[in-house]
Design an enzyme around this catalytic site. Structure first.
Site, PDB file in Angstrom:
ATOM      1  N   TYR A 152       0.870  -1.010  -0.021  1.00 44.21           N
ATOM      2  CA  TYR A 152       0.391   0.300   0.110  1.00 44.21           C
ATOM      3  C   TYR A 152       0.873   1.116  -0.502  1.00 44.21           C
ATOM      4  O   TYR A 152       1.590   1.368   0.775  1.00 44.21           O
ATOM      5  CB  TYR A 152      -0.678  -0.075   1.427  1.00 44.21           C
ATOM      6  CG  TYR A 152      -1.606   1.166   1.333  1.00 44.21           C
ATOM      7  CD1 TYR A 152      -2.928   2.082   0.442  1.00 44.21           C
ATOM      8  CD2 TYR A 152      -1.567   2.050   2.277  1.00 44.21           C
ATOM      9  CE1 TYR A 152      -4.057   2.413   1.012  1.00 44.21           C
ATOM     10  CE2 TYR A 152      -2.135   3.220   2.099  1.00 44.21           C
ATOM     11  CZ  TYR A 152      -3.207   3.744   1.685  1.00 44.21           C
ATOM     12  OH  TYR A 152      -4.181   4.475   1.686  1.00 44.21           O
ATOM     13  N   ASP A 247       9.542   2.094  -0.499  1.00 43.79           N
ATOM     14  CA  ASP A 247       8.782   3.614   0.073  1.00 43.79           C
ATOM     15  C   ASP A 247       8.106   3.091   1.599  1.00 43.79           C
ATOM     16  O   ASP A 247       8.464   2.021   2.376  1.00 43.79           O
ATOM     17  CB  ASP A 247       6.877   2.922  -0.500  1.00 43.79           C
ATOM     18  CG  ASP A 247       5.699   3.784   0.665  1.00 43.79           C
ATOM     19  OD1 ASP A 247       5.976   4.751   1.308  1.00 43.79           O
ATOM     20  OD2 ASP A 247       4.787   3.644  -0.257  1.00 43.79           O
ATOM     21  N   LYS A 279       4.868   8.985   8.399  1.00 43.58           N
ATOM     22  CA  LYS A 279       4.697   8.094   9.693  1.00 43.58           C
ATOM     23  C   LYS A 279       5.466   9.084  11.256  1.00 43.58           C
ATOM     24  O   LYS A 279       5.667  10.139  11.528  1.00 43.58           O
ATOM     25  CB  LYS A 279       4.452   6.969   9.758  1.00 43.58           C
ATOM     26  CG  LYS A 279       2.987   6.153   9.232  1.00 43.58           C
ATOM     27  CD  LYS A 279       2.781   5.366   9.231  1.00 43.58           C
ATOM     28  CE  LYS A 279       1.255   4.904   8.230  1.00 43.58           C
ATOM     29  NZ  LYS A 279       1.499   4.738   7.566  1.00 43.58           N
TER      30      LYS A 279
HETATM   31  C1  LIG Z   1       0.757   4.619   5.416  1.00 45.15           C
HETATM   32  C2  LIG Z   1       1.414   4.873   4.452  1.00 45.15           C
HETATM   33  C3  LIG Z   1       1.531   5.499   3.520  1.00 45.15           C
HETATM   34  C4  LIG Z   1       0.628   6.455   3.247  1.00 45.15           C
HETATM   35  O1  LIG Z   1       0.177   7.694   4.032  1.00 45.15           O
HETATM   36  P1  LIG Z   1      -0.547   8.439   4.875  1.00 45.15           P
HETATM   37  O2  LIG Z   1       0.054   9.529   5.322  1.00 45.15           O
HETATM   38  O3  LIG Z   1      -1.063   7.627   4.847  1.00 45.15           O
HETATM   39  O4  LIG Z   1      -1.546   8.980   3.087  1.00 45.15           O
HETATM   40  C5  LIG Z   1       2.710   5.210   1.938  1.00 45.15           C
HETATM   41  N1  LIG Z   1       3.386   4.418   2.150  1.00 45.15           N
HETATM   42  C6  LIG Z   1       3.858   3.290   3.032  1.00 45.15           C
HETATM   43  C7  LIG Z   1       4.094   2.125   2.806  1.00 45.15           C
HETATM   44  C8  LIG Z   1       2.462   3.499   4.368  1.00 45.15           C
HETATM   45  O5  LIG Z   1       2.346   2.426   4.966  1.00 45.15           O
END
Ligand SMILES: *Cc1c(COP(=O)(O)O)cnc(C)c1O
Length: 451
Positions: A152, A247, A279
């Site tokens: 994701y 990511d 995060k």
């Molecule tokens: C949480 C997450 C996102 C999206 O981040 P948001 O701040 O919720 O838009 C993208 N990539 C990864 C791997 C994530 O865990």
């Protein structure tokens, strides 16, 4: 819905009343889908307060928190030094719409900890991955993006195919509202399958702008990259003139001080071309970033032609919270995170084994989760297909028993569990005390209860 709540010994009336109000004014009553508890049933708990490893809901129930705001809170809730720094920053103004000191300091801290040479700050992980993809396409002049099923990357149109997290939780195959044209240029491959990537490059090598992957998959539960997987992606991208986008929105500054890259790339001697963060780097506020080599980042406006902007990007409060969090995230903090994660994962696995509940507990660095698969059939969860073989009714029973006993797990079987350095032995003991009953509930659960 209420039948599950009827079993609970704990009061939920105040949460239920707030949820009813929320349902009236917000679709599904929530501002991010997984929070609605629809995969597990029952009333989502509305939280009023957090402190260290604990959450407190509006009915006054205490929970040991194993979500930690989905990753950001590596120091626990309301860390006094973060709160203090934020309060001081707020009293100097909440947003300037100009450059300011904390965003430079935060960028420097990220550059010091990771292989990226420059970063651009944004407000969410979704913006970070969306902008990284745009930059990769602008830099290479190519359109195709390779992603992996079960990973994701936020709700970016072109990446909402076979996605993990909430998309997996609700079994949404593709998303209405995303034009086919947006996903037509996305190739979705099985996670941990180097042969599939090699084959795709053989066919489409000169059209692939980038490969994007979670540095370690955490949005289908915790699924570590197989030995050499990320390194192979890095090599294949280099050989074909594509960019490797790692990511690290979830793993960044959590799996180690340098994120998951600190556990593989730093050791094996390769670097992603672009990385995305979020995060932890926001310290509980909306802040995220994408970054990479200077020659790639030079394609961004205002020095290059690839446009990207944000009214609140680099916001002084968010960047102060993030910077303070990172400065407090010392080697001791990472050692404690690893220790807590290892302890809890071990306790969960032992309890499920003792109760006879089929499962596999997996870790990717200090991310971990329990998969309710049959270990004879799926000894290791390596892909989204594997993760989808879970007995979801067992997770549901386990989740509700833990919740009822004061442990807050992610309300979905497709999420990693998160701990903080504030998870002390008392919090771990409380969690451990809840396990036998929850494990027995998981073992006894039957699919027909899954209505
Ligand atoms: C949480 C997450 C996102 C999206 O981040 P948001 O701040 O919720 O838009 C993208 N990539 C990864 C791997 C994530 O865990």
């Amino acid at each position: 819905m209420t039948s599950l709540d009827a079993d609970t010994a704990r009061p939920v009336a105040a949460s239920a009343a707030l949820f009813a109000r929320a349902l009236d004014v917000t679709p599904g009553g929530v501002n991010s889908p997984v929070r609605a508890f629809r995969a597990v049933g029952g009333t989502p708990r509305f939280m009023a307060r957090g402190s260290g490893p604990y959450l407190y809901d509006v009915d006054g129930n205490e929970y040991v928190d194993l979500v930690c705001s989905w990753g950001p809170l590596i120091l626990g809730h309301a860390h006094p030094e973060v709160v203090d720094a934020v309060q001081r920053a707020v009293s100097s103004g909440t947003s300037f719409g100009t450059p300011a000191l904390p965003e430079v300091d935060l960028a420097a801290e990220i550059v010091a900890r990771t292989p990226v040479e420059q970063v651009r700050l944004v407000s969410s992980g979704t913006e970070a991955t969306m902008s990284a993809i745009r930059l990769a396409r602008g830099f290479t002049g190519r359109d195709l993006v390779v992603k992996f099923a079960g990973c994701y990357h936020g709700h970016v149109d072109s990446l909402l195919v076979a996605a993990g997290s909430g998309v997996a939780t609700f079994g949404i195959p593709g998303t209405p509202g995303v034009p086919q044209a947006a996903t037509a240029s996305t190739l979705v491959l099985p996670y941990n399958d180097v042969a599939a990537v090699t084959e795709s490059f053989a066919f489409y090598g000169d059209q692939i702008a980038c490969v994007i992957t979670e540095a370690a998959a955490g949005n289908m539960g915790a699924v570590a990259p197989a030995e050499g997987f990320n390194e192979s992606l890095s090599r294949l991208c280099r050989e074909h003139g594509a960019l490797f986008v790692s990511d690290e929105v979830m793993t960044g500054f959590r799996a180690s001080r340098s994120g998951y890259w600190g556990l593989d790339g730093a050791v094996e001697g390769w670097e992603p071309d672009l990385m995305t963060f979020g995060k932890v780097m926001g310290g509980g506020f909306p802040a995220a970033a994408f970054g990479g080599r200077k020659d790639v980042m030079a394609h961004l406006a205002p020095i290059g032609p690839v446009y990207q902007a944000g009214t609140l990007s680099g916001n002084p409060i968010a960047t102060t919270a993030g910077l303070t969090t990172l400065r407090l995230a010392t080697d001791d903090v990472y050692a404690r995170l690893d220790e807590v994660a290892g302890t809890i994962a071990g306790l969960v696995s032992d309890a499920l084994t003792a109760a006879g509940a089929p499962h596999v507990v997996q870790a990717a660095g200090n991310l971990f989760s329990a998969f309710f698969v049959e270990p004879d059939e799926v000894p290791v969860v390596r892909s989204f297909d594997d993760a989808n073989r879970q007995a979801l009714h067992r997770f549901k029973a386990f989740f509700h028993s833990m919740l009822d006993q004061g442990v807050y797990l992610p309300p979905s079987a497709f999420e990693a569990w998160f701990v903080s350095a504030a998870h002390d032995d008392q919090a771990i003991d409380k969690m451990a005390a809840a396990l036998p009953r929850a494990a027995a509930a998981a073992a006894a659960a039957r699919p027909d209860e899954d209505a």
